[in-house]
Design a protein around this motif. Structure first.
Motif: not given
Length: 382
Positions: A96-109, A190-193
């Motif tokens: 789960x990629x959460x808190x999209x409003x505070x999107x952080x590139x490093x944590x998503x990677x 949020x997003x589910x990958x």
């Protein structure tokens, strides 16, 4: 011995628990590795989540709310549909990629790398001949987050050769809140990958039934953070759009936006930049990223049925008879198909080719967030 095919099911029972119970009878069981479902926002979503926990138990269930569903019998609205993946041929890892409003590139990677490593570990155990394993990524994302471009770019770049498709969750064109189902509960922002590995042949696809024309408009005023265009050709955006498509003085509506989309040229190819709504100040809100200085082209449509027939023919050549097609169909396509009284014909095509999916607020294809397409992944039956 014939391999077991992915299970497809749907229900239009008005009660959430009854709908999930019916779906479980069709796609559930101890030999299912995961379930993906698409759910109308007309249901009480907490009741849907509770029912998935009750009936599917330890089986991972992922999903989202929709702007319409594509079930085993074609287009529906106000129901739930889903897919059960047999454990013998499919393994899954998800994050789960959460808190999209505070999107952080490093944590998503970081999260993408971790779930890809988990997928590889599980697939190596399930399919010892790893050379025969294939895979794809499915991204389900809050359709009102306005973070699709950042998320899909980060995820696709990190995944490398793994093909990625997905859809932006909907809420029946209310544009209030959309939801992602993950870990037995619905969440927003949020997003589910979901990474699925299989020994089946797979092919991701994207098609649209629009061509570019010579008619151009320039974005001369915009609020990119909100995906709002205030001016086209130095005139109020809604007025100028209506004039350019030959509908000056008409009340703009999703049906008009569906029939007369705008396109942008990226890397030599044209992609739709779909309009979500007209605002009280005559600005236009888009489903995709927009910015000042962008040159947009008025699109013209071609035969949507013929376009789909060509697509399914190509899929047959690539994967053979499909055992399943997961389809993400832009809600504006759905509106146009309904306006042209083609829903029955398109539904028949979907049924014949094993499509399960939903009507979206945008689609993801490889590293791009796109609009007004039919996008997805085909999985071979053999």
């Amino acid at each position: 011995m014939a391999r077991r095919q992915p299970l497809r099911g749907g229900s239009q029972a008005p009660d959430a628990r009854q709908a999930i119970a019916a779906l479980h009878r069709l796609i559930g069981g101890p030999d299912i590795s995961c379930v993906i479902l698409f759910c109308s926002p007309q249901y009480h979503i907490d009741a849907i989540a509770a029912a998935t926990r009750e009936y599917f138990g330890e089986t991972p269930v992922f999903g989202c709310t929709t702007a319409g569903e594509i079930g085993p019998f074609g287009y529906i609205n106000g129901g739930v549909c889903g897919i059960g993946f047999p454990r013998e041929d499919f393994v899954v890892a998800a994050t789960l990629i959460d808190d999209l409003a505070g999107f952080e590139l490093s944590s998503t990677i970081e999260r993408t790398r971790a779930v890809a490593a988990e997928r590889d570990r599980i697939a190596a155990a399930a399919f010892p001949d790893s050379a025969s394993a294939r895979g794809f990524a499915l991204l389900l994302i809050d359709g009102l987050s306005m973070r699709e471009e950042q998320v899909v770019s980060a995820v696709a770049t990190t995944l490398g050769d793994t093909p990625l498709v997905g859809g932006s969750a909907g809420d029946d064109l209310n544009f209030r809140r959309t939801w992602i189902l993950y870990g037995g509960r619905f969440v927003t922002n949020a997003a589910a990958l979901i990474l699925i590995a299989t020994r089946r042949r797979v092919s991701v696809f994207k098609t649209e039934h629009f061509l570019n024309t010579e008619r151009k408009v320039v974005v001369t005023g915009a609020n990119p953070a909100a995906r709002i265009v205030t001016e086209l050709n130095a005139a109020p955006a809604a007025f100028e759009y209506a004039r350019m498509v030959g509908l000056a003085g008409e009340t703009l509506s999703p049906r008009i936006f569906a029939a007369h989309p705008l396109m942008v040229r990226v890397g030599g190819l044209y992609h739709v930049r779909a309009i979500q709504k007209v605002n009280p100040d005559q600005s236009l809100t888009f489903f995709c990223a927009i910015d000042e200085g962008l040159v947009l082209t008025i699109a013209r449509s071609v035969d949507v049925v013929h376009d789909l027939e060509d697509l399914f023919a190509r899929i047959q050549q690539e994967v053979g008879e499909p055992g399943l097609i997961i389809g993400c169909d832009c809600v504006l396509r759905n509106i146009e198909i309904e306006a042209q009284q083609l829903k029955g014909i398109v539904s028949e095509l979907f049924v014949r080719n094993g499509v399960i999916g939903f009507c979206t607020y945008g689609e993801q294809f490889h590293s791009m967030h796109v609009n007004q397409t039919f996008t997805g992944v085909a999985i071979g039956a053999a």
